[in-house]
Design an enzyme around this catalytic site. Structure first.
Site, PDB file in Angstrom:
ATOM      1  N   GLU A   4       0.812  -1.225   0.000  1.00 36.66           N
ATOM      2  CA  GLU A   4       0.000   0.000   0.000  1.00 36.66           C
ATOM      3  C   GLU A   4       0.839   1.266   0.000  1.00 36.66           C
ATOM      4  O   GLU A   4       0.406   2.302  -0.502  1.00 36.66           O
ATOM      5  CB  GLU A   4      -0.965   0.003   1.181  1.00 36.66           C
ATOM      6  CG  GLU A   4      -2.083  -1.033   1.070  1.00 36.66           C
ATOM      7  CD  GLU A   4      -1.682  -2.401   1.587  1.00 36.66           C
ATOM      8  OE1 GLU A   4      -0.507  -2.584   1.974  1.00 36.66           O
ATOM      9  OE2 GLU A   4      -2.552  -3.306   1.613  1.00 36.66           O
ATOM     10  N   PHE A  24     -10.656  -7.433  13.966  1.00 38.80           N
ATOM     11  CA  PHE A  24      -9.628  -7.866  13.031  1.00 38.80           C
ATOM     12  C   PHE A  24      -9.348  -6.768  12.003  1.00 38.80           C
ATOM     13  O   PHE A  24     -10.263  -6.207  11.423  1.00 38.80           O
ATOM     14  CB  PHE A  24     -10.065  -9.159  12.324  1.00 38.80           C
ATOM     15  CG  PHE A  24      -9.071  -9.630  11.307  1.00 38.80           C
ATOM     16  CD1 PHE A  24      -7.811 -10.058  11.703  1.00 38.80           C
ATOM     17  CD2 PHE A  24      -9.375  -9.615   9.964  1.00 38.80           C
ATOM     18  CE1 PHE A  24      -6.870 -10.466  10.767  1.00 38.80           C
ATOM     19  CE2 PHE A  24      -8.436 -10.029   9.018  1.00 38.80           C
ATOM     20  CZ  PHE A  24      -7.179 -10.448   9.423  1.00 38.80           C
ATOM     21  N   GLN A  25      -8.097  -6.477  11.811  1.00 40.74           N
ATOM     22  CA  GLN A  25      -7.635  -5.431  10.885  1.00 40.74           C
ATOM     23  C   GLN A  25      -8.252  -4.069  11.204  1.00 40.74           C
ATOM     24  O   GLN A  25      -8.495  -3.271  10.309  1.00 40.74           O
ATOM     25  CB  GLN A  25      -7.882  -5.828   9.425  1.00 40.74           C
ATOM     26  CG  GLN A  25      -6.961  -6.976   8.996  1.00 40.74           C
ATOM     27  CD  GLN A  25      -6.908  -7.192   7.505  1.00 40.74           C
ATOM     28  OE1 GLN A  25      -7.847  -6.900   6.780  1.00 40.74           O
ATOM     29  NE2 GLN A  25      -5.781  -7.730   7.032  1.00 40.74           N
ATOM     30  N   LYS A  49     -17.026  -0.816   6.509  1.00 40.54           N
ATOM     31  CA  LYS A  49     -17.536  -1.820   5.580  1.00 40.54           C
ATOM     32  C   LYS A  49     -19.066  -1.807   5.504  1.00 40.54           C
ATOM     33  O   LYS A  49     -19.642  -1.937   4.417  1.00 40.54           O
ATOM     34  CB  LYS A  49     -17.049  -3.205   6.011  1.00 40.54           C
ATOM     35  CG  LYS A  49     -17.338  -4.285   4.987  1.00 40.54           C
ATOM     36  CD  LYS A  49     -16.654  -5.601   5.336  1.00 40.54           C
ATOM     37  CE  LYS A  49     -16.814  -6.600   4.188  1.00 40.54           C
ATOM     38  NZ  LYS A  49     -16.149  -7.877   4.490  1.00 40.54           N
ATOM     39  N   MET A  83      24.428   8.464   1.259  1.00 41.69           N
ATOM     40  CA  MET A  83      24.406   9.764   1.925  1.00 41.69           C
ATOM     41  C   MET A  83      24.681   9.610   3.417  1.00 41.69           C
ATOM     42  O   MET A  83      25.382  10.427   4.023  1.00 41.69           O
ATOM     43  CB  MET A  83      23.060  10.459   1.693  1.00 41.69           C
ATOM     44  CG  MET A  83      23.008  11.889   2.200  1.00 41.69           C
ATOM     45  SD  MET A  83      24.237  12.950   1.410  1.00 41.69           S
ATOM     46  CE  MET A  83      23.289  13.605   0.036  1.00 41.69           C
TER      47      MET A  83
END
Lengths: 569, 166
Positions: free
Chosen positions: A51, A113-114, A163, A476
């Site tokens: 993502e 969940f999630q 949802k 760097m």
């Protein structure tokens, strides 16, 4: 009879209504309902592999096209993964809309969940965000999100949709007028201040334009060119403004700041007037603020009032859109008096230019220098390429050595300094402008963060090109350890041979090429340019000891520029 | 120096979180913050007391929040400022009379009386609450609850400094 839609259908229709042609994302549990109507939509979906990648793709798309980039992700880990891309876009004022799924309203707060508190976590990383609580709100909130992302000081907006809201039924209605009583970005500069600015310029002997990314965001490059040539004043273009003014125009002194050209940094430092346009006095530009441009008065044009006076006092503050304010400045100057003689100022600038040009040496038998690769890329593409960089040495050298001639052909992560930006942003840029050659110039450290998006490029048929400057180190960081930590190198060495970038590219469905010697550089670039049906990666085995100069150490004065290794002795 | 600002925000869920998150993120110090309804039920009024010299930045950053409608900084002395507190003090039988006498002078209302304590309600300008607290300190303060400040400008247009967003 009014049409009944699900929230998910309303979401997709709202995105279509905004003219969205492509979204970048990945489906998952909470956002699942939205992916079903997407199948029937004209909107293209590019399936990212992570993502964060989807977010940077949206950003690259926005940079390249000037339009709002869109990403769609699910809840929880997907939302936390895209936070980096949101903060990146926020720092660089990139217009983006991210739609995230959320667990059902009945589950919010239950550690479902999630579940993640996306709204709370993204609040400080976005221009604005909303948690949608009813499907009826979707058309208006999507309209509002695009309006906020693309007006005023542009930036990312996140819309979090549970949802059950996606699944609920609503009566479709076209979004109404955006109603935000507290959001009224100023567009036109105050005429009194515009006049004060022109008066100040007419009295200034050593003026310099200090041009930032706001000029590109405002689409003000033509106005800038007209105004600069009209009053014949030199300019510096910051990292975010490379391409806002042609490098081929002698008025352009290049990038100022920590790794800027000696001439650009010194011109700011010796100036008596900074004509600041869409720039924000970032610490990478100013060095020690107290010692920055000590004799300069400041005209500060910015669309965001909070930038004015945040770091440096503005003698003439002008809140407005850079394009419109430049038009006002041009009109006011036409009515004004003559410009003073600035021969001495230009003589000084030309002297710095002659005595302190950017330079490097490519030993034909030595290791490849990154600057050489950049110059060869420029020569062989004729400069007609969109260049996307990661963060680090390769980024600074690209900004220094590529000759930018037009806006939106230079894409990089400026404010946040997000390693791993290049590959996904290049995919987004190429998706938005498929006819353009898009070349990611990346470091080996950066590439290993998001290189898996090469799979996306190959599978989605987005034939970007990637130059991996492999110096087998976090270059760097290693440079800082060499300069400021007595050369004690801690965790900055990467393997010169693992991964095998060529095999990696091939495994991802791309063409892999390699150049180990300077004599091979032009050949592999020509090979890469001839391939247009697949993404191509070229690994350049580069000098691991090279350092970026000029350099002003962090927090130091811009009077103390380190020009080369020899200066350090 | 403490500054008092009134922030009119859209009355929407989470707006307090937006404001407090911005203060935290920018490193601005909040002395007190209150929020409540206004005469317009689509708007809420926040009264924020802040420390520090960065008033211009604080006001500009508040305006950057999309749900902020108007920010007003009160010049010292130009606003009616009020706080309320509940303070429970030690008050055994010996000193009870003395404490109640003092409280009367301050117009503090005894709202709860126990065997060994009295709880007062005091409303007024912040200085008055501070003075009362100082006085009660000598008896021993058992517990204290204090509201943040609320404020409205006095009805004299010239006395207030309004900062417009543009």
């Amino acid at each position: 009879m009014a049409e009944q839609l699900t929230g998910a259908e309303a979401l997709i229709r709202s995105l279509e209504y905004e003219g969205v042609e492509v979204v970048f994302g990945m489906p998952g549990g909470a956002i699942l309902p939205a992916y079903d109507p997407l199948l029937d939509s004209s909107i293209r979906h590019v399936l990212a592999r992570h993502e964060q990648g989807a977010g940077h793709m949206a950003s690259g798309y926005a940079h390249a096209t000037g339009r709002v980039g869109v990403a769609v992700v699910t809840s929880g880990p997907a939302a936390t993964n895209i936070l980096t891309a949101l903060q990146d876009a926020y720092m660089d004022s990139v217009p983006m809309v991210v739609v995230s799924g959320q667990v059902a309203t009945t589950a919010i707060g239950n550690d479902a969940f999630q579940e993640a508190h996306t709204w709370g976590m993204s609040m400080p990383a976005t221009k604005h965000n909303e948690l949608v609580t009813s499907a009826d709100e979707i058309p208006d909130l999507i309209r509002e999100a695009f309006h906020l992302a693309s007006t005023g000081r542009k930036g990312p907006v996140l819309i979090d949709i549970p949802k059950d809201v996606l699944g609920a039924t609503m009566t479709w209605h076209r979004p109404g007028e955006v109603r935000l009583p507290g959001y009224r970005p100023a567009v036109k500069g105050h005429p009194k201040q515009v006049k004060a600015a022109v008066d100040l310029i007419e009295r200034s002997e050593r003026p310099v334009f200090y041009v930032g990314g706001g000029v590109v965001a405002a689409g003000a490059t033509e106005e800038l060119q007209r105004f600069a040539e009209m009053i014949h004043v030199p300019m510096v273009t910051t990292l975010m403004a490379r391409g806002a003014f042609p490098d081929s125009n002698p008025l352009n002194l290049g990038m100022p700041g920590m790794h800027g050209t000696y001439t650009a940094t010194t011109a700011l430092q010796r100036s008596d007037l900074l004509i600041t346009l869409g720039a924000r006095f970032d610490d990478r530009i100013t060095g020690d603020v107290k010692q920055f441009a000590p004799e300069a008065k400041v005209i500060h044009v910015d669309i965001d009032p909070a930038e004015i006076g945040k770091i440096r006092f503005a003698d003439v503050p002008i809140v407005g859109d850079a394009k419109i304010v430049l038009e006002q400045l041009i009109a006011q100057t036409e009515r004004g008096g003559p410009q003073p003689n600035r021969d001495a100022w230009f003589a000084a600038i030309n002297e710095w230019r002659t005595t302190h040009p950017l330079s490097y040496e490519q030993d034909p038998d030595g290791p490849i220098q990154q600057q050489y690769v950049i110059e060869e890329l420029q020569r062989l593409t004729g400069g007609d390429a969109t260049i996307v960089a990661g963060v680090g040495q390769h980024q600074m050298w690209t900004s220094q050595f590529w000759r930018f001639e037009e806006p939106r052909r230079w894409i990089n992560s400026g404010g946040l300094g997000t390693m791993g930006y290049a590959v996904p942003a290049a995919i987004g840029a190429k998706a938005g402008r498929p006819e353009d050659v898009v070349f990611a110039i990346d470091g080996d450290g950066c590439f290993q963060m998001t290189g898996s998006e090469l799979i996306t490029a190959a599978v989605e048929n987005i034939p970007i090109k990637v130059a991996v400057m492999n110096n087998a180190s976090l270059g760097m960081v290693k440079q800082w350890q060499n300069l400021f930590y007595d050369g004690r190198l801690s965790q900055t060495a990467l393997s010169p041979t693992v991964p095998d970038f060529v095999k990696f590219a091939e495994a991802c469905g791309c063409v892999g090429l390699r150049a180990d010697r300077p004599s091979e550089v032009a050949g592999v670039i020509e090979q890469a340019l001839a391939i247009n049906d697949r993404p191509v990666l070229i690994e350049f085995t580069c000098d691991p000891e090279a350092m970026v100069f000029p350099m002003v150490p962090a927090g130091g004065s811009n009077d103390d520029i380190i020009l080369s290794r020899e200066d350090l002795a | 120096m403490k500054h008092v600002i009134a922030v009119i925000v859209e009355n929407k869920p989470g707006v307090l979180a937006r404001v407090s998150s911005m203060f935290a993120r920018r490193g601005f110090n909040i002395h007190s913050l209150t929020v409540g309804p206004t005469e317009d039920d689509t708007m809420s009024r926040m009264t924020v007391v802040v420390d520090g010299p960065e008033m211009e930045q604080i006001i500009k950053q508040l305006y950057k929040l999309v749900h902020t409608v108007k920010v007003t900084e009160f010049e010292p002395g130009t606003a009616i400022e009020r706080e309320i507190m509940l303070v429970r003090v030690n008050a055994d039988a010996k000193r009870r009379g003395e404490i109640l006498d003092a409280a009367r002078v301050w117009e503090a209302r005894a709202v709860d009386v126990g065997v060994a304590t009295i709880t007062f309600e005091v409303t007024g300008p912040p200085e008055r609450l501070a003075d009362f607290l100082q006085l009660m300190n000598s008896y021993g303060i058992v517990s204290l609850a204090k509201s943040g400040r609320i404020a409205l400008p006095r009805d004299q247009k010239s006395n207030k400094k309004q900062l417009k967003s543009a």
